[in-house]
Design an enzyme around this catalytic site. Structure first.
Site, PDB file in Angstrom:
ATOM      1  N   ASP A   9     -17.717   8.736  -5.310  1.00  0.00           N
ATOM      2  CA  ASP A   9     -16.553   9.028  -4.478  1.00  0.00           C
ATOM      3  C   ASP A   9     -16.470   8.005  -3.343  1.00  0.00           C
ATOM      4  OD1 ASP A   9     -14.783  10.131  -2.544  1.00  0.00           O
ATOM      5  OD2 ASP A   9     -15.230  12.153  -3.252  1.00  0.00           O
ATOM      6  N   ASN A  23       0.331   4.347  -0.737  1.00  0.00           N
ATOM      7  CA  ASN A  23       1.698   4.025  -1.163  1.00  0.00           C
ATOM      8  C   ASN A  23       2.423   3.470   0.056  1.00  0.00           C
ATOM      9  OD1 ASN A  23       3.169   6.253   0.275  1.00  0.00           O
ATOM     10  ND2 ASN A  23       1.853   7.498  -1.057  1.00  0.00           N
ATOM     11  N   VAL A  32      -7.145   8.929  -4.490  1.00  0.00           N
ATOM     12  CA  VAL A  32      -8.106   8.478  -3.482  1.00  0.00           C
ATOM     13  C   VAL A  32      -7.481   8.549  -2.077  1.00  0.00           C
ATOM     14  CG1 VAL A  32      -7.635   5.996  -3.652  1.00  0.00           C
ATOM     15  CG2 VAL A  32      -9.930   6.763  -3.150  1.00  0.00           C
ATOM     16  N   ASP A  33      -6.182   8.336  -1.996  1.00  0.00           N
ATOM     17  CA  ASP A  33      -5.437   8.432  -0.732  1.00  0.00           C
ATOM     18  C   ASP A  33      -5.570   9.849  -0.155  1.00  0.00           C
ATOM     19  OD1 ASP A  33      -3.686   7.739   1.309  1.00  0.00           O
ATOM     20  OD2 ASP A  33      -1.888   7.735   0.041  1.00  0.00           O
ATOM     21  N   SER A 121      -4.493   1.125  -8.396  1.00  0.00           N
ATOM     22  CA  SER A 121      -3.393   1.252  -9.376  1.00  0.00           C
ATOM     23  C   SER A 121      -3.787   1.904 -10.702  1.00  0.00           C
ATOM     24  CB  SER A 121      -2.694  -0.088  -9.669  1.00  0.00           C
ATOM     25  OG  SER A 121      -1.894  -0.495  -8.577  1.00  0.00           O
ATOM     26  N   THR A 122      -5.054   2.294 -10.878  1.00  0.00           N
ATOM     27  CA  THR A 122      -5.461   2.818 -12.200  1.00  0.00           C
ATOM     28  C   THR A 122      -5.325   4.334 -12.333  1.00  0.00           C
ATOM     29  OG1 THR A 122      -7.800   3.108 -11.609  1.00  0.00           O
ATOM     30  CG2 THR A 122      -7.133   0.941 -12.456  1.00  0.00           C
ATOM     31  N   GLY A 123      -4.820   4.992 -11.288  1.00  0.00           N
ATOM     32  CA  GLY A 123      -4.641   6.443 -11.369  1.00  0.00           C
ATOM     33  C   GLY A 123      -3.174   6.776 -11.557  1.00  0.00           C
ATOM     34  N   VAL A 124      -2.568   7.326 -10.498  1.00  0.00           N
ATOM     35  CA  VAL A 124      -1.155   7.701 -10.521  1.00  0.00           C
ATOM     36  C   VAL A 124      -0.280   6.515 -10.954  1.00  0.00           C
ATOM     37  CG1 VAL A 124       0.765   8.462  -9.047  1.00  0.00           C
ATOM     38  CG2 VAL A 124      -1.521   9.429  -8.702  1.00  0.00           C
ATOM     39  N   TYR A 125      -0.643   5.297 -10.596  1.00  0.00           N
ATOM     40  CA  TYR A 125       0.195   4.127 -10.879  1.00  0.00           C
ATOM     41  C   TYR A 125      -0.003   3.555 -12.289  1.00  0.00           C
ATOM     42  CZ  TYR A 125       1.969   3.920  -6.035  1.00  0.00           C
ATOM     43  OH  TYR A 125       2.602   4.181  -4.835  1.00  0.00           O
TER      44      TYR A 125
HETATM   45  N1  AR6 Z   1     -13.139   8.006  -4.969  1.00  0.00           N
HETATM   46  C1  AR6 Z   1     -13.043   6.944  -5.794  1.00  0.00           C
HETATM   47  N2  AR6 Z   1     -12.071   6.807  -6.715  1.00  0.00           N
HETATM   48  C2  AR6 Z   1     -11.160   7.798  -6.802  1.00  0.00           C
HETATM   49  C3  AR6 Z   1     -11.182   8.948  -5.978  1.00  0.00           C
HETATM   50  C4  AR6 Z   1     -12.233   9.027  -5.017  1.00  0.00           C
HETATM   51  N3  AR6 Z   1     -12.333  10.064  -4.198  1.00  0.00           N
HETATM   52  N4  AR6 Z   1     -10.126   9.741  -6.321  1.00  0.00           N
HETATM   53  C5  AR6 Z   1      -9.469   9.113  -7.316  1.00  0.00           C
HETATM   54  N5  AR6 Z   1     -10.097   7.960  -7.627  1.00  0.00           N
HETATM   55  P1  AR6 Z   1      -5.098   6.720  -7.451  1.00  0.00           P
HETATM   56  P2  AR6 Z   1      -3.169   4.497  -7.616  1.00  0.00           P
HETATM   57  C6  AR6 Z   1      -9.760   6.924  -8.634  1.00  0.00           C
HETATM   58  O1  AR6 Z   1      -4.176   7.615  -8.187  1.00  0.00           O
HETATM   59  O2  AR6 Z   1      -3.199   4.534  -9.090  1.00  0.00           O
HETATM   60  C7  AR6 Z   1      -1.616   8.277  -4.449  1.00  0.00           C
HETATM   61  O3  AR6 Z   1      -0.855   9.451  -4.519  1.00  0.00           O
HETATM   62  C8  AR6 Z   1      -8.849   7.303  -9.760  1.00  0.00           C
HETATM   63  O4  AR6 Z   1      -9.589   7.919 -10.797  1.00  0.00           O
HETATM   64  O5  AR6 Z   1      -5.823   7.257  -6.277  1.00  0.00           O
HETATM   65  O6  AR6 Z   1      -3.245   3.179  -6.906  1.00  0.00           O
HETATM   66  C9  AR6 Z   1      -1.103   7.288  -3.439  1.00  0.00           C
HETATM   67  O7  AR6 Z   1      -0.554   7.935  -2.309  1.00  0.00           O
HETATM   68  C10 AR6 Z   1      -8.303   5.950 -10.172  1.00  0.00           C
HETATM   69  O8  AR6 Z   1      -9.213   5.270 -11.047  1.00  0.00           O
HETATM   70  O9  AR6 Z   1      -4.308   5.388  -6.914  1.00  0.00           O
HETATM   71  C11 AR6 Z   1      -0.050   6.555  -4.202  1.00  0.00           C
HETATM   72  O10 AR6 Z   1       1.174   7.254  -4.206  1.00  0.00           O
HETATM   73  C12 AR6 Z   1      -8.271   5.158  -8.868  1.00  0.00           C
HETATM   74  O11 AR6 Z   1      -9.055   5.911  -7.946  1.00  0.00           O
HETATM   75  C13 AR6 Z   1      -0.608   6.502  -5.597  1.00  0.00           C
HETATM   76  O12 AR6 Z   1      -1.498   7.606  -5.695  1.00  0.00           O
HETATM   77  C14 AR6 Z   1      -6.885   4.973  -8.295  1.00  0.00           C
HETATM   78  O13 AR6 Z   1      -6.125   6.152  -8.522  1.00  0.00           O
HETATM   79  C15 AR6 Z   1      -1.434   5.258  -5.842  1.00  0.00           C
HETATM   80  O14 AR6 Z   1      -1.842   5.232  -7.178  1.00  0.00           O
END
Ligand code: AR6
Length: 169
Positions: A9, A23, A32-33, A121-125
């Site tokens: 984490d 974002n 993560v945000d 960018s690998t989660g929601v994006y």
């Molecule tokens: N620690 C490390 N990695 C994490 C954690 C954590 N606590 N939580 C999630 N991840 P994302 P994005 C991973 O969606 O794709 C938000 O709503 C996750 O599994 O956090 O850049 C923002 O406000 C993934 O591999 O970020 C934006 O609106 C990675 O972190 C949007 O999401 C990124 O996933 C940004 O989307």
């Protein structure tokens, strides 16, 4: 520069700075945000609101980075960056690379030498892990910086494996 991979984490990281996959609003979200604002407390959001009324009235553009204090996180600063939403029609790799490059520039301005990145960018994006890992690793390897301890903190075994392959190549 030492590049290490951590399965875990981001909000547990003791580092000078942790990078937030934010974002453009800078006002929080999921992933993560959400974890950073939850665990870091209200000081981070207050600093982000400040940035919105001063430097970024229209939001932080994708590919750019800006720092705030890290509140109650075990880090000194949060470097917020805005990743690109993945697109199959348009190559947005340069924007994802820019996130890593500008985050390192901000780290240098702060004098931060230990920095932890999530897989931006690998989660929601929706960015495919192997491609994102390659861009992230290539960019931090080729960006001149004073950062000596760079960690990618990966939340899943799949993400960790993708970054391990990118580091090996
Ligand atoms: N620690 C490390 N990695 C994490 C954690 C954590 N606590 N939580 C999630 N991840 P994302 P994005 C991973 O969606 O794709 C938000 O709503 C996750 O599994 O956090 O850049 C923002 O406000 C993934 O591999 O970020 C934006 O609106 C990675 O972190 C949007 O999401 C990124 O996933 C940004 O989307």
């Amino acid at each position: 520069m030492d590049i290490t991979l951590v399965l875990g984490d981001l909000t547990d990281q003791h580092a000078d700075a942790v990078v937030n996959a934010a974002n453009s609003t800078l006002l929080g979200g999921g992933g993560v945000d959400g974890a950073i604002h939850r665990r870091g407390g209200p000081d981070i959001l207050a600093a982000c609101r400040d940035l919105r009324t001063t430097r970024y009235p229209r939001g932080l553009p994708p590919g750019q980075s800006v720092a705030t204090p890290a509140g109650r996180l075990p880090a000194r600063w949060v470097i917020h960056t805005v990743g690109p939403v993945y697109s199959r029609e348009e190559d947005r790799s340069a924007v994802l690379a820019s996130c890593h490059r500008t985050a390192l520039h901000v780290a240098d301005e702060l004098g931060a030498t230990s920095v932890a990145f999530p897989a931006i960018s690998t989660g929601v994006y929706g960015w495919p892990l192997d491609s994102a890992a390659r861009i992230a690793v290539d960019t931090v390897r080729t960006t001149p910086t004073q950062v000596t301890d760079l960690r990618f903190v990966l939340f899943s075994r799949e993400a960790h494996a993708a970054f391990a392959r990118a580091l090996d190549s």
